[in-house]
Scaffold this motif. Structure first.
Motif, PDB file in Angstrom:
ATOM      1  N   ASN A   1       1.232  -1.044  -0.469  1.00  0.00           N
ATOM      2  CA  ASN A   1      -0.257   0.228   0.179  1.00  0.00           C
ATOM      3  C   ASN A   1       0.794   1.168  -0.346  1.00  0.00           C
ATOM      4  OD1 ASN A   1      -2.975   1.990  -0.127  1.00  0.00           O
ATOM      5  ND2 ASN A   1      -2.529   1.134   1.840  1.00  0.00           N
TER       6      ASN A   1
ATOM      7  N   HIS B   1       2.556   1.855  -3.298  1.00  0.00           N
ATOM      8  CA  HIS B   1       1.048   1.924  -4.481  1.00  0.00           C
ATOM      9  C   HIS B   1       1.026   3.632  -4.279  1.00  0.00           C
ATOM     10  CE1 HIS B   1      -2.998   1.314  -6.113  1.00  0.00           C
ATOM     11  NE2 HIS B   1      -2.421   2.150  -5.917  1.00  0.00           N
ATOM     12  N   THR B   2       1.124   4.008  -3.330  1.00  0.00           N
ATOM     13  CA  THR B   2       0.406   5.505  -2.550  1.00  0.00           C
ATOM     14  C   THR B   2       1.780   6.085  -3.068  1.00  0.00           C
ATOM     15  OG1 THR B   2      -0.929   4.704  -1.076  1.00  0.00           O
ATOM     16  CG2 THR B   2       0.460   6.510  -0.666  1.00  0.00           C
TER      17      THR B   2
ATOM     18  N   LEU C   1       1.391   6.594  -7.133  1.00  0.00           N
ATOM     19  CA  LEU C   1       0.253   7.536  -7.474  1.00  0.00           C
ATOM     20  C   LEU C   1       1.258   9.124  -7.108  1.00  0.00           C
ATOM     21  CD1 LEU C   1      -3.129   7.446  -8.188  1.00  0.00           C
ATOM     22  CD2 LEU C   1      -3.232   7.177  -5.997  1.00  0.00           C
TER      23      LEU C   1
ATOM     24  N   TRP D   1      -5.529   4.585  -9.012  1.00  0.00           N
ATOM     25  CA  TRP D   1      -5.806   4.540  -7.757  1.00  0.00           C
ATOM     26  C   TRP D   1      -6.125   2.715  -7.050  1.00  0.00           C
ATOM     27  CZ3 TRP D   1      -2.873   4.774  -2.788  1.00  0.00           C
ATOM     28  CH2 TRP D   1      -3.934   4.298  -1.936  1.00  0.00           C
ATOM     29  N   ASN D   2      -7.712   2.469  -8.039  1.00  0.00           N
ATOM     30  CA  ASN D   2      -8.228   1.639  -7.727  1.00  0.00           C
ATOM     31  C   ASN D   2      -7.774   0.205  -8.458  1.00  0.00           C
ATOM     32  OD1 ASN D   2     -10.241   1.913  -5.805  1.00  0.00           O
ATOM     33  ND2 ASN D   2     -11.050   3.290  -7.307  1.00  0.00           N
TER      34      ASN D   2
ATOM     35  N   PRO E   1      -4.328  -0.918  -9.796  1.00  0.00           N
ATOM     36  CA  PRO E   1      -3.029  -0.686  -9.016  1.00  0.00           C
ATOM     37  C   PRO E   1      -1.923  -1.340 -10.253  1.00  0.00           C
ATOM     38  CG  PRO E   1      -3.899  -2.513  -7.741  1.00  0.00           C
ATOM     39  CD  PRO E   1      -4.300  -1.297  -7.971  1.00  0.00           C
ATOM     40  N   SER E   2      -2.567  -2.325 -11.036  1.00  0.00           N
ATOM     41  CA  SER E   2      -1.930  -3.029 -11.794  1.00  0.00           C
ATOM     42  C   SER E   2      -1.195  -2.259 -13.062  1.00  0.00           C
ATOM     43  CB  SER E   2      -2.169  -4.166 -12.825  1.00  0.00           C
ATOM     44  OG  SER E   2      -3.549  -3.528 -13.314  1.00  0.00           O
TER      45      SER E   2
ATOM     46  N   LEU F   1       0.007   0.582 -12.561  1.00  0.00           N
ATOM     47  CA  LEU F   1       0.697   1.700 -12.215  1.00  0.00           C
ATOM     48  C   LEU F   1       2.004   0.875 -12.181  1.00  0.00           C
ATOM     49  CD1 LEU F   1       0.170   2.779  -8.560  1.00  0.00           C
ATOM     50  CD2 LEU F   1       0.095   4.210 -10.701  1.00  0.00           C
ATOM     51  N   ASP F   2       1.886  -0.668 -12.137  1.00  0.00           N
ATOM     52  CA  ASP F   2       3.269  -2.011 -12.539  1.00  0.00           C
ATOM     53  C   ASP F   2       4.057  -1.524 -13.879  1.00  0.00           C
ATOM     54  OD1 ASP F   2       3.101  -1.916  -9.424  1.00  0.00           O
ATOM     55  OD2 ASP F   2       1.661  -3.936 -10.160  1.00  0.00           O
TER      56      ASP F   2
ATOM     57  N   SER G   1       1.201   3.972 -18.190  1.00  0.00           N
ATOM     58  CA  SER G   1       0.366   4.912 -16.655  1.00  0.00           C
ATOM     59  C   SER G   1      -0.166   5.948 -17.138  1.00  0.00           C
ATOM     60  CB  SER G   1       0.706   5.304 -15.343  1.00  0.00           C
ATOM     61  OG  SER G   1       1.962   5.738 -15.365  1.00  0.00           O
TER      62      SER G   1
END
Length: 174
Positions: free
Chosen positions: A8, A11-12, A15, A52-53, A55-56, A58-59, A65
């Motif tokens: 998390n 991820h944050t 983002l 945000w919902n 996350p894949s 972002l990867d 992205s």
């Protein structure tokens, strides 16, 4: 395996980096599409929430992205335009603030003063004290040493006489 908290936080951080790097350009893009600052802000916020919902996304890295974010924003704008809410709402124009002319205000005050002088003293007293001095019915009743019902009656009949006098002068609708 990393903990949920560590994922998390990562991820944050990703983002936040995407937001800092792409949000201003995304807002300008959406602003050009919509012509509306507030709607553009809402679309950017919705796009970032969807990121945000997901996350894949972002990867996949920065270019992917960014492209995904701009595509989502474009689709949100299209959805907004197609929505029933958009078709029912009529854009409102804020009316310009009209500035009162001091001559009009002076004439209004002069006419009201003239009409008030034609009322009986009892009616004139309760109207002036209630509407210009802001006194309540109870305060008026106490000061004038009459029942509250009498004050209400004088206000009612005094205002009716005032309205009739203004109508006679052609200043109000009948």
């Amino acid at each position: 395996m990393p903990s949920r908290c560590a994922i998390n936080e990562t991820h944050t951080a990703l983002l936040q980096a995407v937001h800092d790097q792409h949000a201003p350009a995304l807002w300008r893009y959406v602003r050009r599409l919509t012509g509306d600052d507030q709607l553009a802000q809402d679309v950017v916020q919705e796009s970032l929430l969807r990121l945000w919902n997901s996350p894949s996304v972002l990867d996949q890295g920065e270019p992917a992205s960014r492209a995904w974010l701009f595509t989502v924003a474009r689709n949100v704008v299209i959805d907004e335009r197609r929505s029933a809410r958009s078709r029912r709402e009529v854009p409102s124009c804020v009316p310009e603030v009209t500035r009162s002319d001091p001559i009009d205000s002076a004439l209004d005050a002069w006419v009201i003063t003239d009409v008030l002088t034609q009322l009986t003293e009892d009616h004139r007293t309760v109207i002036v004290r209630a509407y210009y001095m802001g006194q309540s019915v109870a305060e008026l009743a106490e000061e004038l040493e009459v029942p509250e019902g009498t004050v209400r009656s004088r206000l009612f009949y005094g205002l009716r006489a005032l309205r009739l006098a203004l109508q006679e002068r052609g200043l109000t609708r009948r």
